[in-house]
Design a protein around this motif. Structure first.
Motif, PDB file in Angstrom:
ATOM      1  N   GLY A 118      30.080  81.089  51.125  1.00 36.24           N
ATOM      2  CA  GLY A 118      29.949  79.597  51.897  1.00 36.24           C
ATOM      3  C   GLY A 118      28.904  79.954  53.030  1.00 36.24           C
ATOM      4  N   ARG A 119      28.368  79.095  53.631  1.00 35.83           N
ATOM      5  CA  ARG A 119      27.194  78.959  54.920  1.00 35.83           C
ATOM      6  C   ARG A 119      27.297  77.772  55.713  1.00 35.83           C
ATOM      7  N   ALA A 120      26.804  77.707  56.565  1.00 32.68           N
ATOM      8  CA  ALA A 120      26.709  76.686  57.550  1.00 32.68           C
ATOM      9  C   ALA A 120      25.729  75.366  57.032  1.00 32.68           C
ATOM     10  N   GLY A 121      26.430  74.386  57.075  1.00 28.25           N
ATOM     11  CA  GLY A 121      25.684  73.153  56.547  1.00 28.25           C
ATOM     12  C   GLY A 121      26.620  72.085  55.939  1.00 28.25           C
ATOM     13  N   ASN A 122      26.016  71.071  55.314  1.00 23.95           N
ATOM     14  CA  ASN A 122      26.896  69.865  55.042  1.00 23.95           C
ATOM     15  C   ASN A 122      26.496  69.477  53.369  1.00 23.95           C
ATOM     16  N   GLY A 123      25.805  70.736  52.637  1.00 26.48           N
ATOM     17  CA  GLY A 123      25.612  70.524  51.305  1.00 26.48           C
ATOM     18  C   GLY A 123      26.634  71.290  50.475  1.00 26.48           C
ATOM     19  N   PRO A 124      26.300  71.287  49.233  1.00 26.41           N
ATOM     20  CA  PRO A 124      27.164  72.247  48.265  1.00 26.41           C
ATOM     21  C   PRO A 124      27.191  73.529  48.730  1.00 26.41           C
ATOM     22  N   GLY A 125      28.594  74.207  48.833  1.00 25.68           N
ATOM     23  CA  GLY A 125      28.933  75.577  49.210  1.00 25.68           C
ATOM     24  C   GLY A 125      28.689  75.575  50.728  1.00 25.68           C
ATOM     25  N   GLU A 126      28.559  74.702  51.388  1.00 23.32           N
ATOM     26  CA  GLU A 126      28.326  74.990  52.900  1.00 23.32           C
ATOM     27  C   GLU A 126      29.426  74.130  53.673  1.00 23.32           C
ATOM     28  N   PHE A 127      29.931  74.700  54.754  1.00 18.85           N
ATOM     29  CA  PHE A 127      31.015  73.959  55.455  1.00 18.85           C
ATOM     30  C   PHE A 127      30.604  74.331  57.055  1.00 18.85           C
ATOM     31  N   THR A 128      31.001  73.450  58.091  1.00 18.44           N
ATOM     32  CA  THR A 128      30.795  73.693  59.306  1.00 18.44           C
ATOM     33  C   THR A 128      31.585  74.627  60.137  1.00 18.44           C
ATOM     34  N   SER A 129      32.964  74.740  59.635  1.00 16.74           N
ATOM     35  CA  SER A 129      33.878  75.532  60.346  1.00 16.74           C
ATOM     36  C   SER A 129      34.935  75.903  59.301  1.00 16.74           C
ATOM     37  N   ALA A 130      34.972  77.105  58.919  1.00 14.34           N
ATOM     38  CA  ALA A 130      36.210  77.504  58.079  1.00 14.34           C
ATOM     39  C   ALA A 130      37.583  77.743  58.749  1.00 14.34           C
ATOM     40  N   GLN A 131      38.424  76.897  58.880  1.00 12.92           N
ATOM     41  CA  GLN A 131      39.476  77.150  59.643  1.00 12.92           C
ATOM     42  C   GLN A 131      40.740  77.657  58.897  1.00 12.92           C
ATOM     43  N   SER A 132      40.930  77.515  57.819  1.00 12.51           N
ATOM     44  CA  SER A 132      41.953  78.098  57.017  1.00 12.51           C
ATOM     45  C   SER A 132      41.644  78.277  55.305  1.00 12.51           C
ATOM     46  N   PHE A 133      42.475  78.872  54.888  1.00 11.44           N
ATOM     47  CA  PHE A 133      42.038  79.669  53.498  1.00 11.44           C
ATOM     48  C   PHE A 133      43.317  79.507  52.708  1.00 11.44           C
ATOM     49  N   TRP A 134      43.005  79.335  51.349  1.00 13.99           N
ATOM     50  CA  TRP A 134      44.400  79.287  50.698  1.00 13.99           C
ATOM     51  C   TRP A 134      43.593  79.706  48.979  1.00 13.99           C
ATOM     52  N   PHE A 135      44.662  80.440  48.297  1.00 13.33           N
ATOM     53  CA  PHE A 135      43.938  80.703  46.877  1.00 13.33           C
ATOM     54  C   PHE A 135      45.245  80.159  46.018  1.00 13.33           C
ATOM     55  N   SER A 136      44.522  79.456  44.915  1.00 13.98           N
ATOM     56  CA  SER A 136      45.666  78.947  43.911  1.00 13.98           C
ATOM     57  C   SER A 136      46.314  80.238  43.196  1.00 13.98           C
TER      58      SER A 136
ATOM     59  N   VAL B 228      40.437  91.598  51.186  1.00 10.70           N
ATOM     60  CA  VAL B 228      40.649  90.988  52.337  1.00 10.70           C
ATOM     61  C   VAL B 228      39.537  89.765  52.757  1.00 10.70           C
ATOM     62  N   TYR B 229      40.021  88.777  52.661  1.00 12.47           N
ATOM     63  CA  TYR B 229      39.003  87.378  52.785  1.00 12.47           C
ATOM     64  C   TYR B 229      39.373  86.925  54.168  1.00 12.47           C
ATOM     65  N   ILE B 230      38.597  86.743  54.876  1.00 11.91           N
ATOM     66  CA  ILE B 230      38.455  86.310  56.271  1.00 11.91           C
ATOM     67  C   ILE B 230      37.553  85.253  56.588  1.00 11.91           C
ATOM     68  N   PRO B 231      37.924  83.747  56.618  1.00  9.89           N
ATOM     69  CA  PRO B 231      37.362  82.598  56.991  1.00  9.89           C
ATOM     70  C   PRO B 231      37.010  82.773  58.414  1.00  9.89           C
ATOM     71  N   ASP B 232      35.670  82.637  58.701  1.00  7.35           N
ATOM     72  CA  ASP B 232      35.035  83.069  60.027  1.00  7.35           C
ATOM     73  C   ASP B 232      34.382  81.516  60.426  1.00  7.35           C
ATOM     74  N   SER B 233      34.839  80.768  61.174  1.00  4.92           N
ATOM     75  CA  SER B 233      34.304  79.606  61.338  1.00  4.92           C
ATOM     76  C   SER B 233      33.088  79.732  62.352  1.00  4.92           C
ATOM     77  N   GLY B 234      33.120  80.769  63.025  1.00  4.80           N
ATOM     78  CA  GLY B 234      31.738  81.139  63.855  1.00  4.80           C
ATOM     79  C   GLY B 234      30.550  81.122  62.911  1.00  4.80           C
ATOM     80  N   LEU B 235      30.824  81.969  61.555  1.00  2.00           N
ATOM     81  CA  LEU B 235      29.679  81.966  60.843  1.00  2.00           C
ATOM     82  C   LEU B 235      29.455  80.908  59.835  1.00  2.00           C
ATOM     83  N   SER B 236      30.679  80.231  59.496  1.00  2.00           N
ATOM     84  CA  SER B 236      30.835  79.235  58.401  1.00  2.00           C
ATOM     85  C   SER B 236      30.742  79.939  57.283  1.00  2.00           C
ATOM     86  N   ALA B 237      31.609  80.681  57.123  1.00  2.00           N
ATOM     87  CA  ALA B 237      31.416  81.809  55.686  1.00  2.00           C
ATOM     88  C   ALA B 237      32.875  82.365  55.607  1.00  2.00           C
TER      89      ALA B 237
END
Length: 120
Positions: A68-86, A44-53
């Protein structure tokens, strides 16, 4: 059809899996959740924008890890809002203020491939 209160009283709900707690470790306390997915591996994969992970759980609710983690660099994002698998789960795409693409490795971990800066 009139179902009435007697019909509603006969309905019952049961929990099959519980993920998250009201108090505990950061990965146990879900924050700002807008999306939940079951991956091709059954996790089960849960994007949590509060944790940015993206939090990963076994089907029984046991925490596996995150990426993922909070930030603006590689592997980082500020808000995980939605998620999709190829197809076949080789890539995980996170929609935040930007689009982030992660590639699934043999050991089940995801590594950051690239991000697309959004101006929308």
């Amino acid at each position: 059809m009139d179902v009435g209160p007697d019909y509603l009283a006969s309905l019952g709900l049961t929990d099959s899996v519980t993920i998250g707690v009201s108090e505990g470790e950061m990965h146990e306390m879900l924050g700002d959740i807008a999306d939940v997915h079951v991956g091709p591996d059954g996790h089960v994969y849960i994007p949590d924008s509060g944790l940015s992970a993206v939090l990963i759980y076994e089907p029984d609710g046991t925490f596996v890890g995150s990426f993922g983690r909070a930030g603006n660099g590689p592997g980082e994002f500020t808000s995980a809002q939605s998620f999709w698998f190829s197809d076949a789960g080789r890539y995980a795409v996170i929609f935040a203020l930007q689009i982030h693409v992660f590639e699934r490795q043999q050991e089940g971990q995801y590594t950051d491939l690239f991000r697309i800066l959004g101006g929308w």
